[in-house]
Design an enzyme around this catalytic site. Structure first.
Site, PDB file in Angstrom:
ATOM      1  N   LYS A 175      -6.879  -5.410  -2.662  1.00  0.00           N
ATOM      2  CA  LYS A 175      -7.620  -5.817  -1.469  1.00  0.00           C
ATOM      3  C   LYS A 175      -8.587  -4.707  -1.053  1.00  0.00           C
ATOM      4  O   LYS A 175      -8.486  -3.573  -1.516  1.00  0.00           O
ATOM      5  CB  LYS A 175      -6.670  -6.135  -0.317  1.00  0.00           C
ATOM      6  CG  LYS A 175      -5.784  -4.977   0.110  1.00  0.00           C
ATOM      7  CD  LYS A 175      -4.741  -5.424   1.102  1.00  0.00           C
ATOM      8  CE  LYS A 175      -3.850  -4.289   1.553  1.00  0.00           C
ATOM      9  NZ  LYS A 175      -4.568  -3.204   2.267  1.00  0.00           N
TER      10      LYS A 175
ATOM     11  N   ASP B 201       0.804  -1.236   0.000  1.00  0.00           N
ATOM     12  CA  ASP B 201       0.000   0.000   0.000  1.00  0.00           C
ATOM     13  C   ASP B 201       0.836   1.286   0.000  1.00  0.00           C
ATOM     14  O   ASP B 201       0.526   2.232   0.749  1.00  0.00           O
ATOM     15  CB  ASP B 201      -0.942   0.015   1.206  1.00  0.00           C
ATOM     16  CG  ASP B 201      -1.941  -1.136   1.186  1.00  0.00           C
ATOM     17  OD1 ASP B 201      -1.904  -1.957   0.249  1.00  0.00           O
ATOM     18  OD2 ASP B 201      -2.748  -1.226   2.126  1.00  0.00           O
TER      19      ASP B 201
ATOM     20  N   HIS C 184     -10.635   0.502  -2.754  1.00  0.00           N
ATOM     21  CA  HIS C 184     -11.973   0.575  -2.184  1.00  0.00           C
ATOM     22  C   HIS C 184     -13.028   1.126  -3.147  1.00  0.00           C
ATOM     23  O   HIS C 184     -12.763   2.089  -3.876  1.00  0.00           O
ATOM     24  CB  HIS C 184     -11.959   1.475  -0.946  1.00  0.00           C
ATOM     25  CG  HIS C 184     -11.109   0.965   0.169  1.00  0.00           C
ATOM     26  ND1 HIS C 184     -11.087  -0.354   0.563  1.00  0.00           N
ATOM     27  CD2 HIS C 184     -10.246   1.615   1.008  1.00  0.00           C
ATOM     28  CE1 HIS C 184     -10.251  -0.498   1.571  1.00  0.00           C
ATOM     29  NE2 HIS C 184      -9.720   0.680   1.862  1.00  0.00           N
TER      30      HIS C 184
ATOM     31  N   CYS D 217      -2.019  -2.719   7.636  1.00  0.00           N
ATOM     32  CA  CYS D 217      -1.909  -3.591   6.464  1.00  0.00           C
ATOM     33  C   CYS D 217      -0.593  -4.370   6.430  1.00  0.00           C
ATOM     34  O   CYS D 217      -0.565  -5.532   6.025  1.00  0.00           O
ATOM     35  CB  CYS D 217      -2.111  -2.775   5.195  1.00  0.00           C
ATOM     36  SG  CYS D 217      -3.761  -2.032   5.134  1.00  0.00           S
TER      37      CYS D 217
ATOM     38  N   ASP E 196      -4.633  -0.957  -1.573  1.00  0.00           N
ATOM     39  CA  ASP E 196      -5.942  -0.761  -1.000  1.00  0.00           C
ATOM     40  C   ASP E 196      -6.817  -0.271  -2.155  1.00  0.00           C
ATOM     41  O   ASP E 196      -6.435   0.687  -2.850  1.00  0.00           O
ATOM     42  CB  ASP E 196      -5.856   0.314   0.100  1.00  0.00           C
ATOM     43  CG  ASP E 196      -6.436  -0.140   1.412  1.00  0.00           C
ATOM     44  OD1 ASP E 196      -6.700  -1.336   1.572  1.00  0.00           O
ATOM     45  OD2 ASP E 196      -6.610   0.713   2.301  1.00  0.00           O
TER      46      ASP E 196
ATOM     47  N   HIS F 156     -17.457   2.269   0.603  1.00  0.00           N
ATOM     48  CA  HIS F 156     -16.747   1.339   1.491  1.00  0.00           C
ATOM     49  C   HIS F 156     -17.087   1.586   2.960  1.00  0.00           C
ATOM     50  O   HIS F 156     -17.239   2.727   3.411  1.00  0.00           O
ATOM     51  CB  HIS F 156     -15.234   1.433   1.272  1.00  0.00           C
ATOM     52  CG  HIS F 156     -14.510   0.278   1.877  1.00  0.00           C
ATOM     53  ND1 HIS F 156     -13.750   0.388   3.022  1.00  0.00           N
ATOM     54  CD2 HIS F 156     -14.454  -1.028   1.517  1.00  0.00           C
ATOM     55  CE1 HIS F 156     -13.244  -0.793   3.324  1.00  0.00           C
ATOM     56  NE2 HIS F 156     -13.656  -1.668   2.420  1.00  0.00           N
TER      57      HIS F 156
END
Length: 351
Positions: free
Chosen positions: A229, A108, A155, A274, A153, A159
């Protein structure tokens, strides 16, 4: 380069570790009484040479731990490790220790965590997220990892972790935070089902936005693999393996398994979220897991330290980036990782 250390010599000579004669030579080298087997004392001599740092200094490998390894591989319980038992020790422990297959995971390293809506510098620890970029770049330039992975990340607009989406979902009756008083960094419980505990963050890393892009100065390795993810609206995903409830998983585990990876080096943002969740899950999956401390930055100092404690407790390792190259090359062979390798081999009944 020459060495008195048997395992260093194998590396110097670029020996084929699958060669039967190499295995026989190793057994004979440490079989000091010449009876064709290894006793506990002889195995302790072997581990003294196996587990060394980059300066050739042996790590302290307690006799108790050596005895655990010995009795785990002495499968016929005769108090000796014969050649067949030694071959299991060789392939399940010694080879991964001296010739690991390695993966760097850069987690990330995205604009929103560095200069955007959730910049690490604005979190309680006050750490600078950008500082991981040159460290990771140097690792990519100087360390011959077998594989490199980058995570995102990623989203959707609605989210569950976004503070401005809190009105979209009901709170569970057990939630101590009133719905109309929820604020950034609060932990709330959404109704579900099932009820889900969620820390609230600013809107960040929305799919295909500037904030979701990897930082422009981060080097991208050739043939790298990218993992996405946090793609489900109703559940967060700190780990690059599973979502926070372990209801779904990414393809990371399969990508690592299919490549025969033994050692996972984790870096990026944020240490206790994370990065930490990914590292702990890598341990669950059976990987020798190394947190590269100076290649990570986090949110809260207390939580960072707790994450590090959990990693060490579970036989992960925490190192600085200057140690990584020799670990990847098999020149720095940590005893804690080696012990974990042995115990995992036994517990998974590989033989």
């Amino acid at each position: 380069m020459s060495s008195d250390n048997f395992f260093d010599q194998l590396l110097d000579d670029e020996s084929d570790l699958k060669d039967e004669q190499v295995i026989v030579d190793c057994m004979q080298h440490f079989d000091r009484d010449g009876d064709g087997t290894l006793n506990l004392r002889e195995l302790c001599t072997l581990t003294d040479e196996l587990f060394i740092d980059e300066n050739g200094v042996a790590y302290e490998f307690p006799v108790r731990m050596c005895a655990e390894v010995f009795y785990a591989f002495d499968t016929d319980r005769d108090g000796k490790i014969n050649m067949e038992e030694f071959k299991e020790l060789w392939f399940n422990v010694i080879v991964p220790v001296i010739k690991p297959r390695t993966a760097l995971i850069a987690i990330d390293v995205q604009n929103d965590f560095i200069d955007g809506s959730l910049a690490i510098r604005n979190c309680p620890a006050g750490q600078e997220g950008y500082e991981v970029v040159p460290v990771i770049n140097d690792l990519l330039d100087t360390v011959p990892f077998n594989y490199v992975f980058y995570t995102y990340d990623w989203h959707p607009e609605d989210h569950v972790s976004f503070i401005d989406n809190v009105h979209l979902r009901n709170f569970h009756e057990s939630c101590s935070v009133p719905h109309d008083e929820a604020k950034i960094f609060d932990t709330v419980i959404f109704e579900g089902p099932p009820p889900i505990e969620q820390k609230l963050w600013p809107r960040h890393c929305v799919q295909n936005s500037w904030g979701s892009e990897l930082h422009s100065e981060l080097k991208i390795a050739d043939n790298a693999t990218f993992i996405y993810k946090g793609t489900c609206s109703d559940i967060d995903s700190y780990s690059a393996f599973w979502d926070n409830q372990k209801l779904s998983q990414t393809n990371l585990a399969e990508e690592l398994r299919s490549r025969g990876v033994t050692d996972v080096f984790v870096s990026g943002l944020a240490t206790e979220y994370c990065v930490g969740y990914t590292a702990l899950h890598a341990l669950e999956h059976g990987y020798r897991t190394i947190l590269v401390e100076d290649a990570c930055r986090g949110v809260d100092v207390k939580d960072i330290e707790e994450t590090k404690r959990k990693l060490v407790e579970r036989h992960g390792a925490i190192v600085t980036s200057d140690k990584v190259r020799n670990m990847v090359l098999g020149r720095n062979r940590r005893h804690d990782l080696g012990y974990r390798t042995a115990m995992l081999a036994v517990n998974s009944k590989k033989f």
